[in-house]
Design an enzyme around this catalytic site. Sequence first.
Site, mmCIF file in Angstrom:
data_model
loop_
_atom_site.group_PDB
_atom_site.id
_atom_site.type_symbol
_atom_site.label_atom_id
_atom_site.label_comp_id
_atom_site.label_asym_id
_atom_site.label_seq_id
_atom_site.Cartn_x
_atom_site.Cartn_y
_atom_site.Cartn_z
ATOM 1 N N SER A 33 0.894 -1.181 -0.096
ATOM 2 C CA SER A 33 -0.083 0.078 0.123
ATOM 3 C C SER A 33 0.809 1.318 0.025
ATOM 4 C CB SER A 33 -0.948 0.195 1.353
ATOM 5 O OG SER A 33 -0.144 0.209 2.385
ATOM 6 N N LYS A 40 0.143 4.555 6.790
ATOM 7 C CA LYS A 40 -0.261 5.316 5.756
ATOM 8 C C LYS A 40 0.339 6.830 5.890
ATOM 9 C CE LYS A 40 -3.166 2.443 3.973
ATOM 10 N NZ LYS A 40 -2.408 1.384 4.283
#
Lengths: 422, 145
Positions: free
Chosen positions: B65, B102
């Site tokens: 990711s 993230k």
Amino acid sequence: MSREKIFALVDCNNFYVSCERLFNPIIKNRPAVVLSNNDSCVISRSNEAKNLGIKMGDPLFKIENKINLYNIAVFSSNFSLYGDISSRVMEIIRKFSPDIEIYSIDEAFINLTDINMNLDNYGISIVKTVEQWTGIPVSVGMATTKTLAKIATSIAKKHKKFRGFFNMTRHSDIKRILEITPIDDVWGIGHKYAKKTKYFRIENAYQFSKLPDTFIKKYFSVNGLKTAMELRGVSVIPMELFSTRKSIVVSRSFKEPLMELDELKAAFVYFSTLAGEKLRRERVETKFIKIFIKTNRFDKGNYLYNEDFMLLPNYTNTTKDIINTSLLLLNRIYHNNIKYKKAGILFTNLVSSNNKQWDIFCNSAEYKKKNQLSKSMDTINKRYGSYTVKYANINLSSKFLPSQKRKSKEYTTNWKELATVK
Amino acid sequence: MYKDITILLNILQTTDKLFKKIILTTAKAGFPSPSDQFKKQPLDLNSIIIKNRPSTFFMKVEGDSMINAGILDKDIVTVDKSLEAKNGDVIIAEYNGEFLIKQLSIIKNEVYLIPANNNFQTIKIKNNDNFAIWGVVTFVIRRLK
């Protein structure tokens, strides 16, 4: 008279459970408990678990129903994790003051007598920093003696409105606080004197502090008198900066009871190995070795406890000496046809390895050789995993190795067990 | 009798050792190495990576990711819990019971977790989400060989 002292006690809240929650966000709002070695009983509880009526020391089988009913998260103890987090917490506390006494894995006293700062800011800052840096919630209490600081900390912990910090140093109503502090909760009195305090109808800390000195000394010894003086606000228990532990215990309950002498022997070799490592890690030595074996304490009619001890001619912390002594003692107290459920080994009268008195007749060459061997084994086992090198008679039977089915990972001490992020 | 002799032998052995030690230490006199005064500590990677020891943790990345931010599957990241997370920082978030790595983005009081890979969706934190910032990512460690 010297000026008033100021002590703070920093105490981690539900420490073992808090360590587990740090790396398991999924259990943040779930009730959670941590079990003792061998998964036998509860040694740490989250607030939610406390509210469900789970008590310290409850055996696992007694709470099995509640675990299913309330979806309680259950963990085996993970001392490599707790030990690492503890050292981080202590390192942070030490940044606030070098004058600290590490009292246990999750508590430390700080001497703030010479700190010229706003004490409230100081206390709040400790709570915030430890929580932000390590994720471990702590409670801080301040008072003019260590015994009062203990009480202040438990007030900080109990009442949410204080947000983890309670300053009792300039509290005008210490009397009121002592009146609502049960005598069993007072540091140094506790359950040890429960019978006596009950007999004399002493219910709270205030009553105790008002007793005449001679009476206290007679029934509660000099230490009881020290406690009373500290409750009155006179500091008589100093910081112990170089505290060496007074005793070390290694004990385990067995998954299935052991009956054969050989099985117990193997268990004691294992205990001795762990105990030797512990002594050397703490840099202490002992002359006094005691072992015990006992049956299931819940088997009321047939409960049996045996112990024996030996005073050695010289101080030691070598595994070989401990194995030899414990096996000799075991031969003395072992009986046939008994189902032993728990056993252990205990050392008292510890002295620091650095400043012990040398026995003139001690065989120093032999001593050094054994000591070197033990140290080398420690180094290898630390690097390549426990029990890479061991004494020949150690038989790691699954019966007495801790059964730790629910152990979390060694997130901070093993590269292979890091927490994963997506 | 036998015991006395062993004790005596022990004492002799000890004193013998003591003498040897004394002789050895006095013989240890020579010119000090001229490089001694320039001696410095060798480089230690920890001194760069770990700014604050008690608040620094290692974690392992799983998945793709964050590949466009140079953070790949199986990388090890260092996370400093003492840092205050700022807009744009790569963070470790606790999100509904999971750890996520993230980029943090705060726009008009809304919090977003932004992946660095077009195949992943941006996460907008809602009121009923279980969300907290666990720490700020400071370094990426990757084995090449």
